[in-house]
Design an enzyme around this catalytic site. Sequence first.
Site, PDB file in Angstrom:
ATOM      1  N   ASP A 129      68.094  62.797  47.866  1.00 31.02           N
ATOM      2  CA  ASP A 129      69.957  63.207  46.360  1.00 31.02           C
ATOM      3  C   ASP A 129      70.602  64.885  46.757  1.00 31.02           C
ATOM      4  O   ASP A 129      69.319  65.024  46.454  1.00 31.02           O
ATOM      5  CB  ASP A 129      69.187  62.317  45.308  1.00 31.02           C
ATOM      6  CG  ASP A 129      70.281  62.157  44.410  1.00 31.02           C
ATOM      7  OD1 ASP A 129      71.114  61.997  44.976  1.00 31.02           O
ATOM      8  OD2 ASP A 129      69.920  61.935  43.445  1.00 31.02           O
ATOM      9  N   HIS A 175      78.926  68.573  37.356  1.00 33.64           N
ATOM     10  CA  HIS A 175      78.085  68.518  37.166  1.00 33.64           C
ATOM     11  C   HIS A 175      76.971  68.938  36.942  1.00 33.64           C
ATOM     12  O   HIS A 175      76.026  69.411  36.503  1.00 33.64           O
ATOM     13  CB  HIS A 175      77.142  67.011  38.000  1.00 33.64           C
ATOM     14  CG  HIS A 175      75.512  67.082  37.384  1.00 33.64           C
ATOM     15  ND1 HIS A 175      75.279  66.541  36.602  1.00 33.64           N
ATOM     16  CD2 HIS A 175      74.432  66.390  38.490  1.00 33.64           C
ATOM     17  CE1 HIS A 175      74.404  65.465  36.425  1.00 33.64           C
ATOM     18  NE2 HIS A 175      73.657  66.102  37.638  1.00 33.64           N
ATOM     19  N   GLU A 227      72.763  57.883  35.874  1.00 30.91           N
ATOM     20  CA  GLU A 227      73.523  59.153  37.137  1.00 30.91           C
ATOM     21  C   GLU A 227      74.528  58.104  37.792  1.00 30.91           C
ATOM     22  O   GLU A 227      73.777  57.208  39.157  1.00 30.91           O
ATOM     23  CB  GLU A 227      72.369  59.754  37.629  1.00 30.91           C
ATOM     24  CG  GLU A 227      72.007  60.505  36.976  1.00 30.91           C
ATOM     25  CD  GLU A 227      71.454  61.918  38.108  1.00 30.91           C
ATOM     26  OE1 GLU A 227      71.122  63.113  37.041  1.00 30.91           O
ATOM     27  OE2 GLU A 227      70.982  61.904  39.601  1.00 30.91           O
ATOM     28  N   GLU A 273      76.830  57.646  41.189  1.00 32.96           N
ATOM     29  CA  GLU A 273      76.543  58.083  41.825  1.00 32.96           C
ATOM     30  C   GLU A 273      76.987  57.502  43.111  1.00 32.96           C
ATOM     31  O   GLU A 273      77.743  55.806  43.253  1.00 32.96           O
ATOM     32  CB  GLU A 273      75.388  58.891  43.057  1.00 32.96           C
ATOM     33  CG  GLU A 273      74.232  59.712  41.588  1.00 32.96           C
ATOM     34  CD  GLU A 273      73.027  60.105  42.538  1.00 32.96           C
ATOM     35  OE1 GLU A 273      73.435  59.930  43.554  1.00 32.96           O
ATOM     36  OE2 GLU A 273      72.088  60.680  41.425  1.00 32.96           O
ATOM     37  N   ASP A 298      70.803  56.430  40.418  1.00 35.82           N
ATOM     38  CA  ASP A 298      69.534  56.983  40.109  1.00 35.82           C
ATOM     39  C   ASP A 298      69.520  57.676  38.782  1.00 35.82           C
ATOM     40  O   ASP A 298      69.460  58.563  37.727  1.00 35.82           O
ATOM     41  CB  ASP A 298      70.137  58.566  40.772  1.00 35.82           C
ATOM     42  CG  ASP A 298      69.082  59.384  40.783  1.00 35.82           C
ATOM     43  OD1 ASP A 298      67.719  58.844  41.962  1.00 35.82           O
ATOM     44  OD2 ASP A 298      68.414  60.406  40.972  1.00 35.82           O
ATOM     45  N   ARG A 357      64.813  62.575  31.516  1.00 41.38           N
ATOM     46  CA  ARG A 357      64.944  63.636  31.400  1.00 41.38           C
ATOM     47  C   ARG A 357      63.920  64.229  30.365  1.00 41.38           C
ATOM     48  O   ARG A 357      64.011  65.381  30.841  1.00 41.38           O
ATOM     49  CB  ARG A 357      66.167  63.654  30.310  1.00 41.38           C
ATOM     50  CG  ARG A 357      67.285  62.575  30.855  1.00 41.38           C
ATOM     51  CD  ARG A 357      67.911  63.654  32.501  1.00 41.38           C
ATOM     52  NE  ARG A 357      69.063  63.054  32.787  1.00 41.38           N
ATOM     53  CZ  ARG A 357      69.356  62.707  34.067  1.00 41.38           C
ATOM     54  NH1 ARG A 357      69.026  64.034  34.806  1.00 41.38           N
ATOM     55  NH2 ARG A 357      71.067  62.940  34.639  1.00 41.38           N
ATOM     56  N   GLN A 363      61.526  65.320  33.585  1.00 41.22           N
ATOM     57  CA  GLN A 363      62.297  66.352  33.847  1.00 41.22           C
ATOM     58  C   GLN A 363      62.315  67.403  33.816  1.00 41.22           C
ATOM     59  O   GLN A 363      61.757  67.936  34.278  1.00 41.22           O
ATOM     60  CB  GLN A 363      63.935  65.544  34.192  1.00 41.22           C
ATOM     61  CG  GLN A 363      64.377  66.587  35.375  1.00 41.22           C
ATOM     62  CD  GLN A 363      66.069  65.538  35.616  1.00 41.22           C
ATOM     63  OE1 GLN A 363      66.781  64.822  35.216  1.00 41.22           O
ATOM     64  NE2 GLN A 363      66.976  66.607  36.959  1.00 41.22           N
ATOM     65  N   LYS A 419      62.690  60.725  38.256  1.00 44.16           N
ATOM     66  CA  LYS A 419      62.994  59.935  38.967  1.00 44.16           C
ATOM     67  C   LYS A 419      62.731  58.895  39.882  1.00 44.16           C
ATOM     68  O   LYS A 419      63.661  57.852  41.129  1.00 44.16           O
ATOM     69  CB  LYS A 419      64.394  61.123  40.094  1.00 44.16           C
ATOM     70  CG  LYS A 419      64.169  62.316  39.284  1.00 44.16           C
ATOM     71  CD  LYS A 419      65.907  62.116  39.361  1.00 44.16           C
ATOM     72  CE  LYS A 419      67.013  63.112  38.712  1.00 44.16           C
ATOM     73  NZ  LYS A 419      68.209  63.218  38.640  1.00 44.16           N
ATOM     74  N   THR A 439      65.549  53.852  41.962  1.00 41.79           N
ATOM     75  CA  THR A 439      67.254  54.180  42.357  1.00 41.79           C
ATOM     76  C   THR A 439      67.909  52.686  42.729  1.00 41.79           C
ATOM     77  O   THR A 439      67.434  52.308  43.213  1.00 41.79           O
ATOM     78  CB  THR A 439      67.282  54.908  43.244  1.00 41.79           C
ATOM     79  OG1 THR A 439      66.868  56.066  43.182  1.00 41.79           O
ATOM     80  CG2 THR A 439      68.815  55.206  43.641  1.00 41.79           C
ATOM     81  N   GLU A 454      75.264  64.770  30.003  1.00 38.90           N
ATOM     82  CA  GLU A 454      75.964  65.916  29.485  1.00 38.90           C
ATOM     83  C   GLU A 454      77.013  65.806  28.503  1.00 38.90           C
ATOM     84  O   GLU A 454      78.001  66.071  27.849  1.00 38.90           O
ATOM     85  CB  GLU A 454      76.665  65.780  31.155  1.00 38.90           C
ATOM     86  CG  GLU A 454      76.881  65.814  32.623  1.00 38.90           C
ATOM     87  CD  GLU A 454      77.665  66.435  33.628  1.00 38.90           C
ATOM     88  OE1 GLU A 454      78.318  66.299  33.465  1.00 38.90           O
ATOM     89  OE2 GLU A 454      76.855  65.706  34.459  1.00 38.90           O
TER      90      GLU A 454
END
Length: 427
Positions: A149, A156, A211, A213, A246, A250, A253, A266, A270, A378
């Site tokens: 990834d 971002h 996320e 993607e 993904d 948080r 993380q 993560k 996915t 975000e």
Amino acid sequence: VSRMAGRLRTLSTSASPCSACSDVPQSFWLNGEAPAPGFGLNNLPFGVFSIKNGAAKSTEKKSKRICTRLGDTIVDLSVLAQNGHLPETLASDRLNGFLAAGRSVWSETRQRLQDLLVQERGDNSMREVMHRLDEVDLHLPFQVSAFSDFYASPFHARVRQFPAWWHQPLGYNGRANSVIVSGQPVRRPMGQFLNEHNEPVFEASRAIDFEMEMGIVVGGPGNALGDRLSLEGANDHIFGYTLLNDWSARDIQGWEMAPLGPFLAKSFATSISPWIVTADALEAFRIEGAAQDPKPLPYLRHEGGSIPSLDISLETWIKPEGEESQVVCKSNFKHVYWSAAQLIAYHSSNGCPLQAGDLLGTGTISGPDDFARGCMAEWRRTGQMLGDRGFLLDNDIVTMRGLCSTPTVPYKISFGECSAQLLPAKP
């Protein structure tokens, strides 16, 4: 009018027995109605299906088989392959053999399949390979051999600015065996993080995020260990693209990330969509991306300074339990700073072997606008919230969609949906 662009052909609505709003032959319409645009003769994505229990054709063999989608009809490619119309590698329960065959085979197969479907005039010649979409289950279309990834959107990446980011694509290696297909639920993970008292605890994550993607599906003959793939030849290793979520924890993380990057935050799941849209199908939607400044080193530098990109509109919806679904962000693939070819060339630049079945994530595709933030982490910067929540709640359903649509092209290309429900953690 059909045209040849190298090995590529586009079928317009005037060249095939299609309506003005659909490039799907009328013999493939269900109930006499034209399907929603996006899955026509100019798309023909690849997937894997099986017949649902209880469906009209449920007496058929329940095995997984390779397919494409035309409108709301599933076309069984394994039968066409067994009958000698398509390559033998499509007579399988996964796409890996076909992915390894290479670009010339991919393009020739696409053209042959278009010819077969255009020739269908409502007789019984293709009935044995046709199934209603609502009568099938869709599965992971290929065995993911490796998953990496990247972190390829500058909008971002503003969350964390690293000097190296502007000179090379940054990424990490994820877990191939936790890549799942759309529709499979995701379990809230347990993990270690700091609580409100700044003390480490092992609990269910309180900060599950999506996320938005795209996934790049690698194909063709791989490079041997110690060899590199050139930027110029990298496009021959791009089979196609898929939607990708993904999932991220948080809080886990933030606690585990320094100094080696994300790990358990993560690796729990996915999600990808069940359809791989081929690079050939996207030819009409290629655009010139932004110029890269500073210029990459020669091994990553596209001629002319700007990068080849794609005009793919992306959006994410969240459906809270007991409520209506609502769109929470809209962005576009064109905001990816590093091209797919650059990601492949960079990944192999140290001699790392890539092979058919590898999956490369672009990283979160955020745009410059406040509503184009491709993950909830975000939103705190922009003040965007969904009610009083900070992150995803149990039983939320997250759905991502992708569509190519522009006034200059007489058809649309859909990526379908990548959707999953977040289930509570196991006690």
